[in-house]
Write an enzyme that holds these catalytic residues in place. Structure first.
Site, mmCIF file in Angstrom:
data_model
loop_
_atom_site.group_PDB
_atom_site.id
_atom_site.type_symbol
_atom_site.label_atom_id
_atom_site.label_comp_id
_atom_site.label_asym_id
_atom_site.label_seq_id
_atom_site.Cartn_x
_atom_site.Cartn_y
_atom_site.Cartn_z
ATOM 1 C CB THR A 37 -0.897 0.152 1.136
ATOM 2 O OG1 THR A 37 -0.061 0.474 2.294
ATOM 3 C CG2 THR A 37 -1.830 -1.189 1.534
ATOM 4 C CG ASP A 38 1.165 6.011 -1.260
ATOM 5 O OD1 ASP A 38 2.352 6.080 -0.588
ATOM 6 O OD2 ASP A 38 1.046 6.781 -2.151
ATOM 7 C CD1 TRP A 39 4.697 5.035 5.047
ATOM 8 C CD2 TRP A 39 4.844 3.772 3.460
ATOM 9 N NE1 TRP A 39 6.002 4.253 5.281
ATOM 10 C CE2 TRP A 39 5.762 3.446 3.898
ATOM 11 C CE3 TRP A 39 4.567 3.261 1.981
ATOM 12 C CZ2 TRP A 39 6.652 2.567 3.541
ATOM 13 C CZ3 TRP A 39 5.273 2.646 1.378
ATOM 14 C CH2 TRP A 39 6.365 1.976 2.218
ATOM 15 N N GLY A 40 -0.419 4.519 4.612
ATOM 16 C CA GLY A 40 -1.771 4.881 5.210
ATOM 17 C C GLY A 40 -2.792 4.636 4.037
ATOM 18 N N GLY A 41 -2.548 3.995 2.988
ATOM 19 C CA GLY A 41 -3.516 3.655 2.036
ATOM 20 C C GLY A 41 -4.272 2.678 1.978
#
Length: 821
Positions: A228-232
């Site tokens: 995932t993208d960070w926090g995604g």
């Protein structure tokens, strides 16, 4: 499965723990089984390894590494070999810094010139972006670590990027926004893919089964890891079912429990988790082998020279009136512009690299043979007007034979997390140019910015060089072009429209509330301008040289096109020859021309070279929405070889047999798409293209706020505290910009204003969990005391559970130690 025996030794809790981060930058480890953590580092154009574990925003300097030119810059080289070589240097530095996964390259399309992250992306063309990305990946992974191509997919705006729903038709999705990813996977062999924040046609990208399973896994045969993208991550279980193995950063174990519970309840079969664990283990084990060998520190000087070479080959000469360039030795110049002293050499946000050294124009002038009469800043970097600085600059310009005027965009204008407000240079720089041109007409403008700008002032300069964002050695590279030590060979990887209003997505960018509609379809960049016959400032693929090339003798067969290029000028140089294809049939709407191949060739003065550009599986294909696969239309195809999309030197025609697929469109329902004039597509016509009703584009202000609503929506909240918080955040942003603290203001916009409520839990590393977010939402929705009580109750519960876990962990370690004794 490759690691079945190892996986059989794991508990369910251990398997689930591998699905999310250990901290902000590392994956989880299981020491009892010899499974180590991976370190993932930002790095599209250099290694940004943060010493502080939780410093995602780059508030503290990262460990020094070479800052190479950004992807937007290197794309202008059109040199696949250079991309691979640069990848090797990036991979080598990553190994020396113990980085397993380098988070790059970024290959999202430049749908609109105002996207704040365009400096990180290659091109408006998927073929060029795909070829460059594939070679970056080959170079990076040749050193034993993994690249991580991003952001998958259709992440083309920064505003509301964590919540926006991208509405795009299937053909446009495949031909424009997924082709570069397909090439990165099939040709580059990337071991990791980063999913994007946004939704795609109503479903979050990392949960989208059509994107993640049908296309990525089944059609392309991808066997690697999705991060995932960070926090995604939105719904962790839905993401896992879609094949999204690694969630970053850590959630303090909260989402691990979601996975465990879903398996115990039967919602997910444990075999699905096992397969995800198997892919994670493969990435860990295959990237850590290289660290077992003795790895030396990288050679700072050697890598700096590589950064310079890359910048030299990517600089674009846009104007050279009366051959003012190159400057003769001994030319007396006045150097004007803040960027000459304080270079703008990279973007802002998660990709910021702490350079090992930094060349500055003034420090490199002596070796160029150019005589400097002095330096004047001319303007204030962040846009404030100063008559005094303009006056001083004009005094210097009057004494000089030639003015080197360094202009561009500042670091706070092009940044991750927010989009540009317009396509203009700051007015104080334009005012400076206006006044300097009155006292000296011999002006060479040097541009430093990562994306397209309008140039109504271009007639006031005789020379124009665009360095984009040239990395730590960009200033010296630019002077070598100016002095003629290097012949410029860069060509634009994106079109420069005359004004922003000319862009095809002008009416549909950015999506402000719930959705963003890609009504222009396949017609982005030159595909639109050349089909709709819109006048542009500089076409796609454009770039001047200090010499002249002549094309001749085209030959076309089933395998490709062959032709000759002769250097008829006085300088040796490199030419970028571009292959475009146009289908003569009008049964299916298509752009007038599409890039399907390119080659960069070095040719000595007076020399002729025979050049071949082969056809491949993408040359004649289109995606048929009726058959749901790639087809070839039977037709005559125009073969065009040119120096840019609008400078076609040679043409021929070849007949290609088709696959016999039925026609996908009713042309009477899609008149804009068949004409290519797509700037004002109606709602009815766009619905005919996507074959469904459009979702509501505006927020439903009557509904209570939920997990995927953003802090910005607190302006409509029922709770007075939430509305006050919104006003406070908005005021802080306005005030910080007003007093010149634009970088800090941008952090507020990126990390607070557009953050969905779920992001509060996903980005705090377990400090705040989702039950606590429930309490925050209660307060925002008008139940302040109930929400506050819930928040505090859940916090106490979390702290108690953490204490129990810690005690249990200590007891477990003690027990194992006792057994060993």
């Amino acid at each position: 499965m490759k690691y079945r025996k190892l996986i059989e030794k794991m508990t369910l809790e251990e398997k689930a723990s591998l699905m999310s981060g250990k901290d902000f930058w590392q994956s989880m480890d299981i020491q009892r089984l010899g499974i180590n953590s991976m370190f993932l580092s930002d790095g599209p154009h250099g290694i940004r390894k943060q010493a502080a574990a939780a410093d995602h925003l780059g508030l503290n300097p990262s460990i020094p590494s070479t800052c190479f030119p950004t992807a937007a810059t290197i794309a202008n080289s059109w040199n696949q070999g250079l991309g691979e070589k640069l990848g090797e240097f990036l991979g080598e530095e990553a190994v020396s810094l113990k980085v397993n996964v380098l988070l790059g390259p970024g290959i999202n399309m430049k749908r609109n010139p105002l996207c704040g992250r365009n400096f990180e992306y290659f091109s408006e063309d998927p073929y060029l972006a795909g070829k460059m990305a594939a070679n970056y990946i080959k170079g990076i992974q040749s050193k034993g670590i993994s690249a991580c191509v991003k952001h998958f997919a259709v992440n083309n705006q920064e505003e509301r990027r964590m919540a926006i729903d991208t509405i795009v038709d299937e053909r446009t999705l495949r031909e424009i926004y997924l082709t570069a990813f397909e090439m990165a996977i099939k040709e580059g062999g990337t071991k990791a893919v980063m999913s994007s924040y946004n939704m795609l046609n109503g479903t979050y990208a990392n949960e989208n089964l059509h994107l993640m399973q049908d296309i990525l896994r089944d059609e392309w045969g991808y066997k690697g890891v999705v991060v995932t993208d960070w926090g995604g991550s939105n719904d962790r279980v839905a993401g896992l079912l879609a094949g999204n193995e690694l969630e970053m950063p850590t959630t303090g174990g909260e989402t691990n429990i979601d996975i465990e519970n879903s398996i115990r309840s039967g919602e997910i079969k444990e075999e699905v988790l096992d397969e995800c664990v198997d892919r994670i283990l493969d990435l860990i084990f295959t990237t850590e082998d290289v660290f077992k060998q003795s790895s030396e520190d990288f050679n700072l000087d050697k890598n700096h020279r590589m950064a310079q070479l890359a910048a030299e080959e990517s600089i674009v000469l846009l104007k050279n009136e009366k051959n003012i360039l190159p400057l003769k030795p001994g030319t007396k110049v006045g150097v004007i512009g803040d960027f000459a002293k304080n270079p703008r050499y990279q973007g802002a946000g998660s990709s910021v690299v702490n350079p090992t050294k930094l060349d500055k124009t003034f420090e490199c002038l002596d070796e160029s043979g150019i005589v400097s009469l002095g330096y004047a800043p001319g303007f204030k970097r962040y846009g404030k007007k100063s008559s005094k600085l303009i006056r001083e600059a004009c005094e210097l310009a009057q004494k000089a034979e030639v003015v080197l005027l360094y202009l561009g965009l500042d670091e706070a204008t092009e940044a991750e997390g927010l989009d540009r407000q317009n396509m203009k240079l700051p007015q104080n720089q334009i005012d400076l140019l206006e006044e300097v041109s009155k006292v000296n007409s011999n002006i060479i403008a040097v541009l430093s910015c990562g994306s397209v700008v309008e140039m109504p002032w271009i007639y006031k300069v005789k020379g124009l060089l665009h360095g984009y964002l040239g990395g730590q050695a960009g200033a010296r590279a630019m002077l070598r072009i100016i002095s003629g030590d290097v012949n410029p060979s860069g060509k634009l990887a994106e079109t420069y429209p005359i004004s922003y209003e000319d862009t095809p997505s002008f009416n549909n960018f950015p999506g402000k509330e719930v959705t963003v509609e890609y009504r222009e379809g396949i017609y982005i960049g030159y595909r639109y301008y050349d089909t709709a016959d819109i006048e542009v400032l500089f076409p796609f693929g454009y770039g001047l040289n200090y010499t002249t090339f002549e094309y001749s003798d085209i030959e076309v067969n089933r395998e490709g096109v062959t032709f000759k290029i002769k250097n008829i000028g006085k300088f040796a140089g490199k030419e970028v020859a571009q292959l475009y294809i146009g289908c003569t049939s009008k049964n299916i709407f298509r752009p007038a021309k599409e890039l399907k191949g390119f080659i960069k060739v070095f040719i000595n003065a007076g020399e002729t070279k025979k050049v071949t550009i082969p056809f491949d599986d993408k040359t004649f294909r289109y995606f048929n929405v009726k058959t749901n696969k790639w087809e070839v239309e039977e037709a005559d195809y125009e073969i065009m070889v040119g120096a840019s999309s609008r400078d076609i030197k040679l043409t021929d025609v070849i007949f290609i047999e088709g696959t016999g697929a039925s026609l996908p469109y009713d042309k009477y329902k899609l008149p804009s798409y068949f004409s290519g004039e797509v700037k004002n597509v109606s709602e009815d016509e766009f619905e005919a293209l996507i074959e469904k009703k459009l979702p509501e584009a505006k927020w439903d202000r009557s509904k209570p706020l939920g997990y995927n609503d953003t802090v910005a929506q607190c302006q409509y909240a029922k709770g007075a505290v939430a509305r006050f918080a919104f006003k406070l955040i908005s005021f802080a942003y306005w005030f910080l910009r007003k007093i010149g603290k634009r970088k800090t203001a941008n952090i507020i916009m990126m990390s607070i204003y557009h953050m969905p409520f779920r992001g509060i839990a996903r980005m705090t590393g377990g400090v705040i969990n989702m039950p606590m977010v429930d309490g925050i939402l209660m307060m925002a929705n008008g139940h302040f005391f109930k929400g506050l009580n819930h928040f505090l109750k859940e916090r106490r519960k979390m702290l108690k559970n953490n204490k129990i876990k810690s005690a249990s962990k200590v007891e477990k370690i003690s027990t194992e130690a006792a057994k060993e004794r």
